[in-house]
Design an enzyme around this catalytic site. Structure first.
Site, short mmCIF file in Angstrom:
data_model
loop_
_atom_site.label_atom_id
_atom_site.label_comp_id
_atom_site.label_asym_id
_atom_site.label_seq_id
_atom_site.Cartn_x
_atom_site.Cartn_y
_atom_site.Cartn_z
N LYS A 1 0.84 -1.20 0.00
CA LYS A 1 0.00 0.00 0.00
C LYS A 1 0.87 1.25 0.00
O LYS A 1 0.63 2.20 -0.75
CB LYS A 1 -0.94 -0.01 1.22
CG LYS A 1 -2.04 -1.05 1.11
CD LYS A 1 -2.85 -1.21 2.39
CE LYS A 1 -3.84 -2.36 2.26
NZ LYS A 1 -4.66 -2.62 3.45
N GLN B 1 -4.52 -1.30 9.70
CA GLN B 1 -4.52 -2.62 9.08
C GLN B 1 -5.17 -3.65 10.02
O GLN B 1 -4.88 -3.69 11.21
CB GLN B 1 -3.07 -3.02 8.74
CG GLN B 1 -2.95 -4.32 7.97
CD GLN B 1 -3.54 -4.27 6.56
OE1 GLN B 1 -3.66 -3.22 5.95
NE2 GLN B 1 -3.93 -5.42 6.04
N ASP C 1 -10.91 3.25 4.30
CA ASP C 1 -11.29 1.83 4.24
C ASP C 1 -12.81 1.67 4.08
O ASP C 1 -13.27 0.59 3.71
CB ASP C 1 -10.89 1.13 5.54
CG ASP C 1 -9.61 0.33 5.40
OD1 ASP C 1 -9.38 -0.22 4.31
OD2 ASP C 1 -8.86 0.24 6.40
#
Ligand code: GUN
Length: 291
Positions: A53, A97, A120
């Protein structure tokens, strides 16, 4: 033999557009977009994902700020870091994460993230907007990436029978709502589903997001179906998906490979969401979009 849904190639196209858009804003005198990435602990798979990422951000001109906290980080410490990132005007997007170590309640963390920085798309406000089919929220990255990949190949979901295998919070649930919003007839299967094959065989578009290697066999797929594989697991030292690719590709009309299918599209969607958050913060929403 199916056409390969090439997530790497489609990602290159989107990422080039994102890069150009970022460069244009910088030429106009705006700061670069920024994404805060938080990793707690040392899960090897998470470390790889987070690394990918960050690399992708750098390539398109998005600044990534990395916060690596130890495995035994107390929940309050993570919540206070998220609070600081929420307040920081230089931070456009926040990504924590998952999974998190067991002492930390992921839902509490997700609910602490400012919905306007929730790239997200996991905050209930963003999930609620997706559920209500309202624009302006963030759609979770894997569902959004799948939609963009299917769009690129001209695969329309209207009226299609879609079966989603896996009802998790990150992929299956939001993806099924997204596809319903696109006027598909959606069936969602999970571990309590009585006869999985009955549902998968009916699907015009079959998406599997379980992490069970080679769960989806040739006899579970309809001739000519579009098959999207979200799973990533290791089998005999090799990275494999949920789908028995070698056999299923002979039956499907389109299929995603693993790796190189959904994975790159998930990261591309994260870059798009970060660019969207940046434009929201700087009041640039009227500007042309990379999508
Ligand atoms: N873990 C697996 N997929 C994801 C994702 O899309 N976002 C975050 N934050 N964690 C994940």
């Amino acid at each position: 033999m199916a056409t390969i849904l090439d997530g790497r190639a489609v990602s290159r196209i989107y990422r080039e557009r994102i890069k150009e858009e970022v460069e244009r804003f910088k030429r106009l005198g705006y700061r670069e977009p920024s994404l805060a990435v938080v990793l707690v602990g040392n899960d090897p798979a998470s470390q790889v994902y987070v690394n990918n990422k960050q690399k992708a951000c750098k390539k398109v001109g998005i600044r990534s700020l990395f916060y690596h906290l130890p495995e035994d980080t107390p929940e309050e410490r993570l919540l206070s870091l998220v609070g600081e990132l929420n307040e920081n005007p230089e931070v456009d997007g926040i990504l924590v994460q998952l999974p998190l170590p067991k002492q930390i309640n992921p839902q509490k963390v997700i609910e602490t993230i400012d919905p306007n920085k929730d790239v997200d798309g996991f905050h209930p406000e963003n999930m609620g907007k997706l559920f209500s089919n309202l624009e302006g929220g963030f759609v979770p990255c894997t569902p959004l990436g799948i939609k963009l990949l299917l769009d690129h190949y001209g695969i329309d979901l209207k009226g299609k029978d879609v079966t989603v295998v896996g009802a998790g919070y990150i992929v299956g649930k939001p993806l099924s709502v997204l596809m319903l919003n696109l006027n598909a007839t959606v069936t969602v299967c999970h571990i309590y589903t009585k006869d999985l094959k009955e549902h998968t065989r009916r699907a015009d578009v079959l998406v599997s997001a379980t992490g069970v290697p080679h769960l989806i066999k040739e006899d579970m797929v309809k001739e000519g179906a579009v098959v999207v594989d979200v799973g990533i697991s290791k089998k005999d030292g090799k990275i494999v998906g949920d789908v028995d690719f070698e056999r299923v590709k002979e039956k499907a009309s389109y299929i995603t490979p693993v790796p190189g299918g959904v994975g790159p599209m998930t990261i591309t969607a994260l870059l798009l969401n970060t660019l969207k958050a940046y434009k929201k913060h700087l009041g640039l929403e009227g500007a042309a979009s990379a999508v």
